[in-house]
Every structure is written in C-alpha cells, then in structure tokens.
Design an enzyme around this catalytic site. Sequence first.
Site, PDB file in Angstrom:
ATOM      1  N   GLY A 289       0.802  -1.209   0.000  1.00 34.39           N
ATOM      2  CA  GLY A 289       0.000   0.000   0.000  1.00 34.39           C
ATOM      3  C   GLY A 289       0.835   1.259   0.000  1.00 34.39           C
ATOM      4  O   GLY A 289       0.292   2.363   0.050  1.00 34.39           O
ATOM      5  N   ASP A 290       2.153   1.100  -0.071  1.00 38.37           N
ATOM      6  CA  ASP A 290       3.050   2.264  -0.066  1.00 38.37           C
ATOM      7  C   ASP A 290       4.252   1.927  -0.945  1.00 38.37           C
ATOM      8  O   ASP A 290       4.122   1.180  -1.901  1.00 38.37           O
ATOM      9  CB  ASP A 290       3.459   2.611   1.373  1.00 38.37           C
ATOM     10  CG  ASP A 290       3.741   4.097   1.564  1.00 38.37           C
ATOM     11  OD1 ASP A 290       4.657   4.602   0.902  1.00 38.37           O
ATOM     12  OD2 ASP A 290       3.045   4.753   2.359  1.00 38.37           O
ATOM     13  N   ASP A 291       5.436   2.463  -0.629  1.00 37.23           N
ATOM     14  CA  ASP A 291       6.619   2.225  -1.457  1.00 37.23           C
ATOM     15  C   ASP A 291       7.036   0.753  -1.410  1.00 37.23           C
ATOM     16  O   ASP A 291       6.954   0.108  -0.367  1.00 37.23           O
ATOM     17  CB  ASP A 291       7.796   3.074  -0.961  1.00 37.23           C
ATOM     18  CG  ASP A 291       7.503   4.572  -1.021  1.00 37.23           C
ATOM     19  OD1 ASP A 291       6.844   4.999  -1.984  1.00 37.23           O
ATOM     20  OD2 ASP A 291       7.924   5.288  -0.100  1.00 37.23           O
ATOM     21  N   THR A 322       2.296  -1.123  -6.564  1.00 37.06           N
ATOM     22  CA  THR A 322       1.935  -0.130  -5.556  1.00 37.06           C
ATOM     23  C   THR A 322       0.919   0.805  -6.181  1.00 37.06           C
ATOM     24  O   THR A 322       1.038   1.125  -7.370  1.00 37.06           O
ATOM     25  CB  THR A 322       3.169   0.637  -5.054  1.00 37.06           C
ATOM     26  OG1 THR A 322       2.757   1.634  -4.096  1.00 37.06           O
ATOM     27  CG2 THR A 322       3.915   1.317  -6.189  1.00 37.06           C
TER      28      THR A 322
END
Length: 340
Positions: A289-291, A322
């Site tokens: 959900g991020d990097d 992502t």
Amino acid sequence: MESEKSNYGAIMVYFTKPSWAFLVLLFTVIAILSLQISPKAIILPFPLFPVPGSSELDFESDFDPGSCVATFGELPERKHVMSLKDFGGVGDGKTSNTAAFRKALDYMQRFSEKGGAQLNVPQGKWLTGSFNLTSNFTLFLEQGAVILGSQDPEEWPIVEPLPSYGRGRERLGGRHISLIHGDGLTNVVITGNNGTIDGQGRIWWELWWNRTLNHTRGHLVELMNSCNILISNLTFRNSPFWTIHPVYCSNVVVKGMTILAPLNAPNTDGIDPDSSTNVCIEDCYIESGDDLVAIKSGWDQYGIKMARPSSNIKVRRISGTTPTCSGVGIGSEMSGGIFN
C-alpha cells in the site's frame, strides 16, 4: 529496369561476399560476448559473514553482477539446532507461542559464542507476540510454517523512539516494537523453505483508519545497530507498518523475498533501509500500500543531528505493485543524507 537489376545484383554481391575484415570483426565480437557470459564464481560485494583475518569490508570490490546472496564464504552451519516444539510451541493457529519463542531465544543466546544456534519453525501456524533475536543465529521456517502476529497490542510492547526520529513516526512518544526484533546483533539469518510470516496487520490498519491509534505501529521485522544480516526465501504478509526495517545496520542482504499487503493498507512499505550502509536488495516481489523500497535516514532535526546517512545500497530485479507510491523511493525521511 536493366539498371535496377544491375544495382540489385551489386547489393547481393555485397552481402553474399563479405570482406575478410568484416569476418574478423564479427568473430572478435562473438569472442568478447562469449567471455562476458561465461559462468564464474559469485561472491558478495562484501563479506556477509566475517572472513578470518579480515577487518575491513570493501563494498566496492569486484563481484559478479548476477547475485549478492552467495557469501564471501559459505553460510554458517550452526552447531546447535532445535525446534520450537522443544520449547512447548503449539502450531494450531490459536495457542499463543509468545512464551515459547522468548524461551527458545533466551536459551539459544548461550550458544552465540559456541558455534551459534538455529531455531526451526515446523509446519503449522504459530501465533506469537514480539520476540528478540540473538547473535550468530538462524531463524528457519520450514515449508508450511506460518508465524502469525498476535492480535493483542499488549504483546507488541512500547519501546523508545529511534534517536534519528525523535518521536514515534505516527504518534508522539514511544512506538510498538516490531514482531521480530533485534538490537546490537551480528551474523543473523532469517530464512527457510518458503515459510511465511504474517503480521495480521488489519487490526492495526483499522486503528489508523479510525484515528484511534495511541502509539506508532510496529514493523514486521526490525533490526537495529546490527551487521551481517541475511533475510531470504520467505513470504512476509500483512505487516502493521513498514515490513523490513534495517536501521543503523551494515552488511545487509535481502534476497528472494515475497512481500504482500493489500494495496489500501496504510504505510506497508516493503523494504526500508534506514541510516544503513552496504545493503543489497534483489530478486524480490512486493505488493504494498506504499513504497516497494524506500531508502531513509531519519526525520527532520533529529536526522540532521544524528547525521547517519544511508550509503552503498544496491537495489535490482525488484518487481511488484503499488497504487500511487514509488517502486524505489529516496525518502521521504532522509534528513541524515543518502549517497551511493
């Protein structure tokens, strides 16, 4: 038409009767390429485990571009190997194994200077709260082994904030410790036969979404002030926060990992080397959900004051998904500097 046929014949003669110079050039190119692709020994760009008589680690030494995981020597064979079942572990997915993991690590710590130790986690589902690793140690997850993070926040104790952050990343004050933690360690391996560590992070994501989080969420794996670390050949799932977080570390290899989290799971970065040096991340698949990978070095005035940069970091053959963030990000927390 005759002129066109004559030109066509000249062209055919040019291609069907190459000069000796062209043939020599062609064979030279083939010879060079065959040398470049010939197999050769694979070594780390730095010795993952100490080489007798060696005191310096040369990250820039020559190495095969194919892999970082083959060590500068072989992986250590631990003299003392035991199973979590030897310490009362129950792999039914319901019984808490927090005491079993902590008892095992407390016992195996005594072998740190006596040939090292390996804790095998057998097939099954092993529910646990946070536990601390020890030096000269291997955590090995057998095929079908799943470590499940406890759903009880009390089993993720509160620890001091990192000095390069000055406070919890999400809330003032302390922060929850990671599920698997280590501080001041050397020669640590977390690997297995494609076992799984599942942080069961949804309870933590909901606390964040509902704005009822009291302390910063814990990572799935965090190693601090440690060196000679290998994390490989496992699946990590559903971390409450950043998944793999080596901070103030050196000589770290993360290889052949699968890291998964729902694409809406907040701040579930895959791999975040932080104020660390000599790090190699390769051949991983990450859904986050991020990097996927974020290189960090502290936050604002705290990172500036500590002035501990991240350096000598290789990231290659990483794939994944992502929703809106980086495949490989520099920062956002990078106040201590990042180079090479």
